[in-house]
Each structure stands twice: as structure tokens, then as C-alpha cells.
Scaffold this active site. Structure first.
Site, PDB file in Angstrom:
ATOM      1  CG  ASP A 198     -16.111 -31.124  23.585  1.00 50.11           C
ATOM      2  OD1 ASP A 198     -15.206 -30.930  24.426  1.00 50.11           O
ATOM      3  OD2 ASP A 198     -17.260 -31.454  23.894  1.00 50.11           O
ATOM      4  CG  HIS A 199     -10.659 -29.577  25.644  1.00 50.61           C
ATOM      5  ND1 HIS A 199     -11.532 -28.575  25.978  1.00 50.61           N
ATOM      6  CD2 HIS A 199     -10.340 -30.193  26.805  1.00 50.61           C
ATOM      7  CE1 HIS A 199     -11.727 -28.569  27.282  1.00 50.61           C
ATOM      8  NE2 HIS A 199     -11.018 -29.540  27.810  1.00 50.61           N
ATOM      9  CG  HIS A 261     -16.576 -30.811  28.252  1.00 57.23           C
ATOM     10  ND1 HIS A 261     -16.190 -30.595  26.958  1.00 57.23           N
ATOM     11  CD2 HIS A 261     -15.919 -29.885  28.991  1.00 57.23           C
ATOM     12  CE1 HIS A 261     -15.334 -29.575  26.912  1.00 57.23           C
ATOM     13  NE2 HIS A 261     -15.165 -29.129  28.131  1.00 57.23           N
TER      14      HIS A 261
END
Length: 515
Positions: A198-199, A261
């Protein structure tokens, strides 16, 4: 003389040395490789953060040669990397380690060719230490890993070296599909070999949430239901769906943003202190937090969760079309481009504190921030003489843009009258540390090469997040959009979101504007 002291610590394994290895990029001709992965790898190379030696092998269908792929990648790094771009000498040294393997990902022959390229390496470490990065369609994750296993390129318990698999989001589209994918992958690789990326967790400001909380006793002692009235987490974009409409029609804002996110930020903001900074200690606390999120029935979800969809409007002074007018979007689509939710954590620290999450496309501003609002003080002292009454204190963690932290408190306005006004103390990353912070993919790729899983998602964490997302969606499943769920592009969301938050006497905080 003022003395400056910098305390150094690492989250997870940090700067553990990286062994010589090969990096295999599936989906090598795709947008993610050009925009993010290759610029990140080049910047790691510039900073001396890649091992010596290393190799990069791209796998895709397009008819590139080693040289033609290198040329395309240099243009991509020049365009998407940090200026001034690579010098001729730097690029020649980097490009000498780049190779290309052409093939369809569903063909066994592709993996035989890849095995041959890997065997051409000059050392056993380059042949057996391999990071496989799956920048592919999610539907191909299981297929690629199975082919790698059958070809002997990845083993759950390697005889030599190490093999790791990095997979992009979305990891499934609901709890059932995420579990099924986990079960399939577990047949071929161990959990320790899987790095679900998950960047958002690679952003410096997101990592700083833990530092802010657990290294500053003044705030951590107030970080509970006794002092905090509410929390708001906002991730907004002025952009529309663009060329992602095909994906968005299947996903929507809840699956695309909130499930990963926003829930990750929520976990970092509200979790208990881990027993150490090791990966499993941190991930254990995040999972415990996600499991404490109250699950709603469909009727409860309808009261606590709001979706929305943008109509035509003005963004940054230009006219933009409605979502239903975007290319590849159904004219009667009910897919949400906005979602807001009021969550409760059924644990000791946060019992009774509402936590509001919201995210959307075509909103008034592109910003990501967390606002911690403290309980108001009793107005006994100032009620008779101050109007309006003093505002509650708040801490705002600005994740992007213009990253920083603000503390809002009340001060007396100069003059003969007794008047209070909110004022701010603001910490700005750029002013304090300089403008450059590493891109999220640089940190995440470096950690994956080192085997540090701290910033990657574990199986139980993924499944806990999907369990939350599924119950939130239940409030509108198979129900058409109503008038109160539409919002004009350039606004802060639909009227239904204002109604939802007002039910507890709260209002949305407009994100702090920092030019």
C-alpha cells in the site's frame, strides 16, 4: 550557544544491508513501471541503496529488446523522476543491469525464458535471491505465482537464497475474494514471502504518525477518549477518474481508497503502542485496532455511512463533466466517487469517540490530513465576556501537500475587550528538513529488498480491512443514488454527508489551507 540534538531510530529493520539480488518486474511495459517503479529504482541506485551487484529483468508482451526497453525507461525516468534527470554516465552504469524478457503471463514458455535469463547471472546470489514485483492486473496475481512455482523459480522454503513476491492493490474486491486469493497464494509461497503493498504507508508523513505519537509524551497522554472529542481523516482529490473509469466502475471510492489508505491511517493514529519497532509487533497492533472497529448491520450502515457521486461543476476555474459523462462510464452508474463514514472503536482507549473518514474525487482541494479535535473546555470563565466562546483545541497532521503538523489553541486578541481567537503553531517539513523526501516507492522497494515487512500488509490485516469495508457497503447495496447523494464537482461532497455528521452535533472541518 544553542545545541541541536538529532535522535536516530528506525521503524522495522530499517537500513539492514541488502544482499545481491535480481528484481523481476511483471507488467514491465505498464504505467506503474514507467511512472513509479523505475524512477524509484534509479534513485535508490543513485543513493547507493541497491546491492552490488543487482539485475533488473522486465517481463511483458511488447516486442522490446534489452536496448529498446532501456531507451524507453530512460525517457520515463527523465520525465517522472527528480530533476535534473540521469547523467549519461549514471544511466549507462544503471542500464547495464537492465534486461528484458518478452512473453505472455499466461504462457508457461514465458517462465521458462525467464528462468533462462536468471541463470545467465554471474553469481549464485543473483540467480537465487529474487524479488518478483507483480505490477499486473489483480486477476493475474495467483496465475503468475503458480507459474513461478511450477517453473521452480519460487519455493515456500527455498533451498538457496530467498524469493519474495510484491503484489499491488487491490488485493481482492471483498472479504470472500481476498480470503480466496490468500488461500491460493498460500499454496505456493509462505506468508513471510508475500509483500502486499500500500504505497500510502511509504509516505514519510504517514510514517511520522507513529513518531509523533509515541516519542512525544505531551500528546500521547492526551491520546484517548478523556481528552479527544472526535477525529476526522480526509483524503480528497480535485481529479476525476480519468483513464481509470473501467477500474472505477468495478471498485468505487470505498474499495479504492477507504478500504486501504484511510483504514491504514486510522490504524496508525489510534492503535496501541507496539512492544517494539519490529515488523510483527507493529502489524499485531494494527490488526487488533482494525478488529475493534464496530461492525454495522445494513440498517446501521445506512445511518453511519454516506456515498456520493459528482455531477458537472467547476474545479480550479474550469468546467468538468459529471461522472456519468466520463468515457467508459455507464450513463446510469450508481458507483460512488465519494464516501464518508462515522466509525466507532470498541476498545478501552477510544470508546464513544466518533471517527469520521471521507474521501472523494472532484472535491474542492487535493489534500490528505488527520484532524484530532480535543474536547471543549468548560465555558464558565469566558461565557459572559467572550463571544463567540473559545474554539476547541486541535492537532492537524497534514500528510500532503505541504506536509506538516499544526496545533490550534486560543489566544487573547490584543485590545481592551476580552476576546479569544484561534491561533496556530505550525511545523513545516520543507522548512525544517528541506524540500526533498524520498518517494513512497523508494522506501517500500528498499524494505522489500531487505525483507522488512513493517510497511506491508499481513494476511489478517487485509482480511480485517475487507470485513470493515463489506459491512459499510451494506448500507447502500443494490440501492439507486438519491438526490442528496449527488454533489457538484468542486464542492466538498454531497448534502447527505453533512446530514450524517450533524446527527452528533459535529460539522466537517475544511482542511487547513497552506499556499
Amino acid at each position: 550557544m544553542e545545541e541541536s540534538l538529532i535522535s536516530s531510530c528506525v521503524i522495522g529493520q530499517g537500513q539492514q544491508p541488502v544482499q545481491p539480488c535480481s528484481i523481476v518486474l511483471f507488467g514491465a511495459s505498464g504505467d506503474l513501471t514507467r511512472r513509479k517503479l523505475m524512477p524509484a529504482l534509479f534513485h535508490l541506485f543513485q543513493a547507493g541503496q541497491l546491492p552490488d551487484p543487482f539485475r533488473i529483468i522486465g517481463v511483458a508482451r511488447r516486442p522490446y529488446t534489452d536496448d529498446s526497453w532501456r531507451e524507453e525507461l530512460r525517457a520515463a525516468v527523465q520525465k517522472h523522476g527528480r530533476p535534473p534527470g540521469p547523467s549519461d554516465q549514471e544511466w549507462e552504469r544503471f542500464a547495464a543491469r537492465i534486461f528484458y524478457c518478452r512473453g505472455d503471463l499466461d504462457e508457461p514458455e514465458t517462465y521458462r525464458l525467464l528462468a533462462g535469463r536468471l541463470q545467465e547471472a554471474e553469481s549464485d546470489e543473483l540467480r537465487h535471491n529474487i524479488l518478483f514485483y507483480l505490477a499486473t492486473r489483480p486477476s493475474q496475481f495467483a496465475e503468475v505465482v503458480e507459474h513461478l512455482h511450477r517453473q521452480g523459480l519460487v519455493q515456500s522454503r527455498p533451498d538457496k537464497g530467498w524469493q519474495r513476491i510484491v503484489v499491488e492493490k487491490p488485493f481482492g474486491h471483498d472479504l470472500a475474494s481476498a480470503r480466496a486469493l490468500n488461500e491460493t497464494l498460500a499454496r505456493f509461497v509462505s506468508e513471510e514471502q508475500l509483500f502486499r503493498i500500500d504505497h500510502y504507508l511509504g509516505k514519510e508523513t504517514v510514517q511520522n504518525i507513529m513518531m509523533f505519537r509515541f516519542s512525544n509524551a505531551a500528546f500521547e497522554r492526551l491520546w484517548n477518549r478523556d481528552a479527544i472529542e472526535q477525529i476526522q481523516i480526509t483524503v480528497s482529490e480535485t481529479a476525476g477518474v480519468g483513464d481509470r473509469a473501467g477500474y472505477y466502475e468495478e471498485a468505487g471510492a470505498l474499495r479504492d481508497m477507504l478500504q486501504n489508505h484511510l483504514l491504514q491511517v486510522l490504524a496508525l493514529v489510534t492503535m496501541e503502542p507496539p512492544v517494539s519497532l519490529e515488523a510483527e509487533s507493529i502489524r499485531d497492533e494494527k490488526v487488533k485496532l482494525l478488529r475493534s472497529v464496530r461492525r454495522y448491520t445494513p440498517d446501521q450502515a445506512a445511518r453511519h455511512v454516506v456515498r456520493g457521486q459528482y455531477t458537472a461543476g467547476q474545479v480550479d476555474g474550469r468546467a468538468v463533466p459529471a461522472y456519468r459523462e466520463e468515457p467508459r462510464v455507464r450513463p446510469d452508474s450508481c458507483v460512488e466517487t465519494y464516501v464518508a463514514a462515522r466509525l466507532f472503536l470498541d476498545n478501552w482507549r477510544w470508546s464513544g469517540v466518533p471517527i469520521y473518514l471521507r474521501t472523494g474525487k472532484r472535491l474542492a482541494r487535493t489534500v490528505s490530513e488527520v484532524r484530532i479535535q480535543f474536547r471543549p473546555t468548560p465555558h464558565v470563565l469566558f461565557a459572559a465576556q467572550c463571544s463567540p466562546t473559545p474554539a476547541p483545541n486541535a492537532v492537524t497532521l497534514r500528510l500532503q501537500p505541504r506536509e506538516g503538523i499544526s496545533l490550534r489553541f486560543n489566544g487573547k486578541v490584543p485590545g481592551l475587550d476580552l476576546r479569544a481567537r484561534p491561533v496556530r503553531m505550525h511545523f513545516d517539513y520543507n522548512a525544517e528538513f528541506g524540500a526533498y523526501t524520498p518517494e513512497a516507492y523508494e522506501r517500500l522497494l528498499r524494505d522489500a529488498l531487505a525483507g522488512d515487512a513493517t510497511l506491508f500488509l499481513r494476511r489478517d490485516e487485509i482480511e480485517a480491512a475487507w470485513a470493515i469495508a463489506d459491512c459499510l457497503r451494506a448500507g447502500w447495496e443494490d440501492r439507486p443514488l438519491t438526490d442528496s447523494e449527488f454533489y457538484p464537482a468542486g464542492s466538498w461532497g454531497p448534502p447527505a454527508a453533512d446530514t450524517m455528521i450533524a446527527a452528533m452535533g459535529h460539522t466537517w472541518h475544511e482542511p487547513l489551507w497552506i499556499p
